[in-house]
Design a protein around this motif. Structure first.
Motif, PDB file in Angstrom:
ATOM      1  N   ARG A  61       4.609  -3.819 -40.737  1.00 55.86           N
ATOM      2  CA  ARG A  61       4.891  -4.958 -41.621  1.00 55.86           C
ATOM      3  C   ARG A  61       3.619  -5.477 -42.274  1.00 55.86           C
ATOM      4  NH1 ARG A  61       6.438 -10.436 -38.749  1.00 55.86           N
ATOM      5  NH2 ARG A  61       4.149 -10.449 -38.578  1.00 55.86           N
ATOM      6  N   SER A  69       4.743  -1.482 -33.205  1.00 55.03           N
ATOM      7  CA  SER A  69       4.682  -0.620 -34.386  1.00 55.03           C
ATOM      8  C   SER A  69       5.316  -1.285 -35.593  1.00 55.03           C
ATOM      9  CB  SER A  69       5.361   0.727 -34.089  1.00 55.03           C
ATOM     10  OG  SER A  69       4.613   1.463 -33.149  1.00 55.03           O
ATOM     11  N   PHE A  70       6.419  -2.002 -35.387  1.00 53.22           N
ATOM     12  CA  PHE A  70       7.064  -2.712 -36.492  1.00 53.22           C
ATOM     13  C   PHE A  70       6.140  -3.793 -37.063  1.00 53.22           C
ATOM     14  CE2 PHE A  70      10.909  -0.560 -35.551  1.00 53.22           C
ATOM     15  CZ  PHE A  70      11.846  -0.862 -36.535  1.00 53.22           C
ATOM     16  N   ASN A 107      -0.168   4.117 -36.366  1.00 52.37           N
ATOM     17  CA  ASN A 107       0.544   3.361 -35.336  1.00 52.37           C
ATOM     18  C   ASN A 107       0.583   4.197 -34.062  1.00 52.37           C
ATOM     19  OD1 ASN A 107       1.520   0.723 -35.677  1.00 52.37           O
ATOM     20  ND2 ASN A 107       3.095   1.381 -37.118  1.00 52.37           N
ATOM     21  N   VAL A 112       7.794  -0.358 -29.698  1.00 51.94           N
ATOM     22  CA  VAL A 112       8.627  -0.550 -30.892  1.00 51.94           C
ATOM     23  C   VAL A 112       8.203  -1.799 -31.663  1.00 51.94           C
ATOM     24  CG1 VAL A 112      10.973  -0.834 -31.777  1.00 51.94           C
ATOM     25  CG2 VAL A 112      10.559   0.640 -29.792  1.00 51.94           C
ATOM     26  N   ASN A 163       3.101   7.036 -38.097  1.00 48.68           N
ATOM     27  CA  ASN A 163       3.566   6.602 -36.790  1.00 48.68           C
ATOM     28  C   ASN A 163       3.455   7.738 -35.780  1.00 48.68           C
ATOM     29  OD1 ASN A 163       4.426   4.012 -37.747  1.00 48.68           O
ATOM     30  ND2 ASN A 163       6.252   4.975 -38.612  1.00 48.68           N
ATOM     31  N   LEU A 168      11.678   2.926 -43.379  1.00 52.01           N
ATOM     32  CA  LEU A 168      10.579   2.266 -44.075  1.00 52.01           C
ATOM     33  C   LEU A 168      10.067   3.123 -45.227  1.00 52.01           C
ATOM     34  CD1 LEU A 168       8.701  -0.148 -44.296  1.00 52.01           C
ATOM     35  CD2 LEU A 168       7.183   0.973 -42.634  1.00 52.01           C
ATOM     36  N   MET A 222      12.656   4.170 -37.768  1.00 53.57           N
ATOM     37  CA  MET A 222      11.848   3.269 -38.586  1.00 53.57           C
ATOM     38  C   MET A 222      11.038   4.033 -39.619  1.00 53.57           C
ATOM     39  SD  MET A 222       8.454   1.948 -38.909  1.00 53.57           S
ATOM     40  CE  MET A 222       7.552   1.492 -37.440  1.00 53.57           C
TER      41      MET A 222
END
Length: 252
Positions: free
Chosen positions: A121, A116-117, A86, A113, A140, A171, A167
């Motif tokens: 996912r 990257s989420f 990411n 943000v 990340n 995660l 995160m």
């Protein structure tokens, strides 16, 4: 496509391009994501292939959910995803919060943000054993700015990278029993084009001599840390955030 498949977002330049080159040299098949500079992305793919590596370019803006879904569909056609880097991100012009527009702040968080989420996912949906996957790694790209806050420069960027740190840890805990490792790197002052895009083309030259090592870092130094975290050599690391900042511990 021969080796395990890695997607590098923002892969056509800077740290992303360094990751793509080194990953391909280590046997990965690399999906080089880009948003605008098709020439740079295709040139990187051609260079990788001329060195005997395997890569392909895939266009998409990580700040757009539709684009993210399209990128992952393209990656799916190449084989099962084993690693996501990411890396895509932006900075903006130096300034204080009281000069920032809502549009600037929204763009900063949407790309750095939300992007990257969304990518994480989609990677989890493909890698997690809970979704029928066989495991994988997400790395990340954060920033040392997350620790220092970026005062009088870009606290929006620093705050966005702070969100990436959080995160990463959260995660990692969610998917640690599902075959997915999640880690991050926090680069310091690195010689890449991102400084010029933020209106500070001389930032590295000006700050380098005052850093603990007396110089800025290189994209390749950060890339090697990313590839270690993505590799089986880091098989017992998850939730880890690795500083690649040349010993920098306070804002100069």
């Amino acid at each position: 496509m021969s080796g395990p498949l890695m997607l590098v977002t923002g892969g056509s330049r800077g740290i992303g391009a360094a990751v793509a080159r080194l990953a391909a040299a280590e046997g990965w098949t690399v999906a080089v994501n880009y948003v605008r500079d098709e020439t740079a992305a295709n040139g990187l793919v051609a260079a990788i292939e001329s060195d005997g590596g395997s890569a392909f370019a895939v266009k998409g803006d990580v700040g757009s959910e539709a684009d993210v879904l399209a990128v992952f569909r393209a990656v799916d056609r190449a084989g099962p995803l084993k690693a996501l880097v990411n890396n895509a991100g932006i900075v903006d012009r130096v300034g204080r919060l009281d000069t920032f527009s809502a549009a600037r702040i929204e763009r900063m968080f949407r790309i750095n943000v939300l992007g990257s989420f969304l990518c994480a996912r989609e990677a989890v949906k493909r890698m997690s054993t809970a979704h029928g996957g066989s495991g994988g790694t997400i790395v990340n790209v954060s920033s040392a700015a997350a620790k220092f806050g970026g005062p009088d420069q870009y606290i929006d960027y620093a705050s966005a990278k702070g969100a990436i740190d959080t995160m990463t840890v959260g995660l990692a805990k969610e998917v640690i029993r599902e075959g997915v490792r999640v880690c991050a790197v926090r680069p310091g002052i690195i010689e890449t084009e991102i400084h010029a895009s933020g209106g500070q083309p001389d930032r590295v030259a000006e700050m380098g001599p005052g850093l603990p090592m007396g110089r800025a870092g290189t994209a390749e130094e950060v890339a090697r840390a990313i590839l270690w975290l993505a590799s089986d050599a880091a098989s017992y690391s998850s939730g880890a955030i690795l500083d690649v900042s040349g010993g920098r511990s306070i804002w100069p």
